[in-house]
Write a protein that holds these residues in place. Structure first.
Motif, PDB file in Angstrom:
ATOM      1  N   HIS A 188       0.942  -1.127  -0.060  1.00 42.41           N
ATOM      2  CA  HIS A 188      -0.064   0.023  -0.221  1.00 42.41           C
ATOM      3  C   HIS A 188       0.906   1.218  -0.100  1.00 42.41           C
ATOM      4  N   HIS A 191      -0.425   6.205   2.618  1.00 46.26           N
ATOM      5  CA  HIS A 191      -0.131   6.862   3.760  1.00 46.26           C
ATOM      6  C   HIS A 191       0.549   8.155   3.612  1.00 46.26           C
ATOM      7  N   ASP A 197       4.896   2.075   8.162  1.00 37.75           N
ATOM      8  CA  ASP A 197       3.511   1.802   7.780  1.00 37.75           C
ATOM      9  C   ASP A 197       3.581   2.404   6.489  1.00 37.75           C
ATOM     10  N   TYR A 326       3.090   3.305  15.749  1.00 41.71           N
ATOM     11  CA  TYR A 326       1.915   3.002  14.480  1.00 41.71           C
ATOM     12  C   TYR A 326       0.889   4.254  14.319  1.00 41.71           C
ATOM     13  N   HIS A 327       0.736   4.646  13.176  1.00 43.10           N
ATOM     14  CA  HIS A 327      -0.099   5.825  12.960  1.00 43.10           C
ATOM     15  C   HIS A 327       0.064   6.989  13.686  1.00 43.10           C
TER      16      HIS A 327
END
Ligand code: ZN
Length: 454
Positions: A188, A191, A197, A326-327
């Motif tokens: 992916h 982001h 990520d 994360y995030h």
């Protein structure tokens, strides 16, 4: 042997790890989303390394139960206090804006603004990452400390974005091998400034593709650079007729942190890719984790939905949601590490090597053991372990090659490494003691080609 088998000896994994890290640093500032110019710019930069095909799918296109959303683009965003000071500034971090925020230009009191502010009190210095793809709203993300510094008063709020009909963009590269059968590599790329990520997978897939380009592999390799969820759904909807070619697949996600490698099995659970991944990790001498399939995670959820049930697993180091960075803005350039990226790269190549070389043979001298010495098969090939291991590997391959067991079956049963078993098979084949069984699919294709010629 296919060219992929020699790749591991040729490649310099630590150097590739550094190249991956530099590429992540190059892509880091771009504000990506599931659609829009940030995603296009990212794909254009991948396209400088590999010949990427760019697809544009119009907003409103129906893809199974989903609809391709309108395209989102953003130029600037800020919050100013009454003195005109920018207290929240998109130019300092693109995480400050809730991804897919609709445009805003307004003045409001703090009480009103606060309804649109997000922070994470448990990590007071980090900016959280938030999205609102399918619900039209706007918002800003700030660190808890920033939030606490905001005083009562009037604020000027501006988000210079557009949400309008356009398209969803994704990148695809098919490296054609000797066979039409494919290995799918998917990552992916949706982001914004987050490294482990999304960008770690993007960089790893890019450099895997680049390295394989010189290899003349047996399989064809299909690389997808897509927005998460809607991208894999869109790709599957447009390529449903050809997915039967996908024999093995890997989703790459969170492959750059310093944690141990973690493989998530496909829905099938015992697919060849699952077994190849387990074999490589087991024989790596490093700590690792293998998880069962679950319908939570990345795009493997779509590839492994029951209507497709493709043999696609997921390779990560620390999987998404399982690390505190994360995030958040802490998933930055210091959180990903060149040597981890290099290690993830070499494990992927080792898995491809198993898939490329995993074949079934028939012993041509099955009645009692053949005399290896008179054929010069003792100590004639090197590279893996001592001569005892090499002899043991030959005995295992001869004993198990009855047209049913693959080399991976033999490696698993004997406890030997796939490389040792594969080298033994090559030497035995060279001396005429083994003959390869053509897989049924390849046999049928060869027959079909003969028919056309005849
Ligand atoms: Zn994510």
């Amino acid at each position: 042997m296919s060219g992929v088998s020699n790749l591991r000896d040729k490649i310099d994994a630590p150097a590739i790890g550094h190249e991956c890290h530099s590429f992540i640093a190059e892509l880091f500032p771009i504000c990506r989303s599931i659609t829009g110019n940030g995603l296009r710019e990212t794909l254009a930069r991948i396209g400088k390394h590999i010949p990427l095909n760019i697809h544009e799918v119009p907003s409103g296109t129906q893809v199974f139960d989903w609809t391709v959303p309108r395209e989102w683009n953003i130029r600037d965003a800020y919050v100013k206090n009454a003195r005109g000071e920018k207290l929240i500034d998109f130019q300092k971090s693109n995480l400050h804006v809730v991804n897919y925020s609709v445009p805003v230009s307004a003045r409001m009191p703090l009480s009103e603004l606060k309804k649109h502010l997000f922070s994470s009190p448990e990590y007071p210095d980090r900016i959280p990452y938030r999205t609102s793809y399918y619900n039209e709203t706007w918002g800003f993300c700030v660190s808890q400390r920033q939030m606490e510094r905001l005083e009562d008063g009037e604020y000027e709020v501006r988000i210079d974005s557009t949400l309008e009909n356009g398209s969803l963009t994704y990148g695809e590269f098919l490296l054609t091998g000797a066979s039409e059968d494919e290995i799918l590599i998917s990552c992916h790329a949706c982001h914004p400034s987050l490294c482990n990520d999304n960008l770690s997978g993007v960089a790893l897939a890019t450099f895997l593709a680049k390295s394989l380009m010189g290899c003349q592999p047996r399989y064809s390799y299909r690389f997808l650079f897509i927005p998460g969820t809607i991208g894999s759904i869109t790709w599957l909807a447009r390529n449903e007729r050809n997915v039967h070619r996908i024999k093995h697949g890997l989703v790459l996600s969170c492959v750059g942190d310093r944690g141990k490698l973690s493989y998530k099995n496909s829905r099938q659970g015992n697919a060849e890719i699952d077994r190849a991944a387990l074999h490589v990790l087991k024989h790596s001498g490093q700590d690792f984790n293998v998880a069962d399939f679950s319908p939570y995670g990345n795009d493997e959820r779509q590839y492994c939905s029951p209507g497709f049930d493709l043999p696609v697993g997921r390779l990560s180091r620390t999987p998404d949601g399982q690390f505190p960075e994360y995030h958040t803005s802490a998933d930055d350039l210091s959180f990903v590490d060149a040597s981890s990226l290099g290690d993830s790269f070499s494990k992927c190549v080792a898995m491809f090597e198993v898939l490329e070389e995993n074949r079934v043979y028939v012993n041509q001298n099955p009645k009692c053991e053949p005399q290896l010495g008179k054929r010069g098969l003792y100590r004639t090939f090197g590279g893996y372990g001592d001569s005892q291991t090499r002899e043991l590997a030959m005995l295992w391959v001869l004993n198990q090659s009855d047209g049913k067991n693959s080399l991976l079956d033999i490696a698993e049963r004997s406890g030997l490494s796939f490389a040792a078993v594969s080298q033994a098979a090559e030497a035995l084949q060279g001396s005429g003691l083994l003959r390869e069984c053509e897989p049924a699919g390849e046999r049928a294709r060869a027959a079909a080609r003969e028919m056309v010629r005849g």
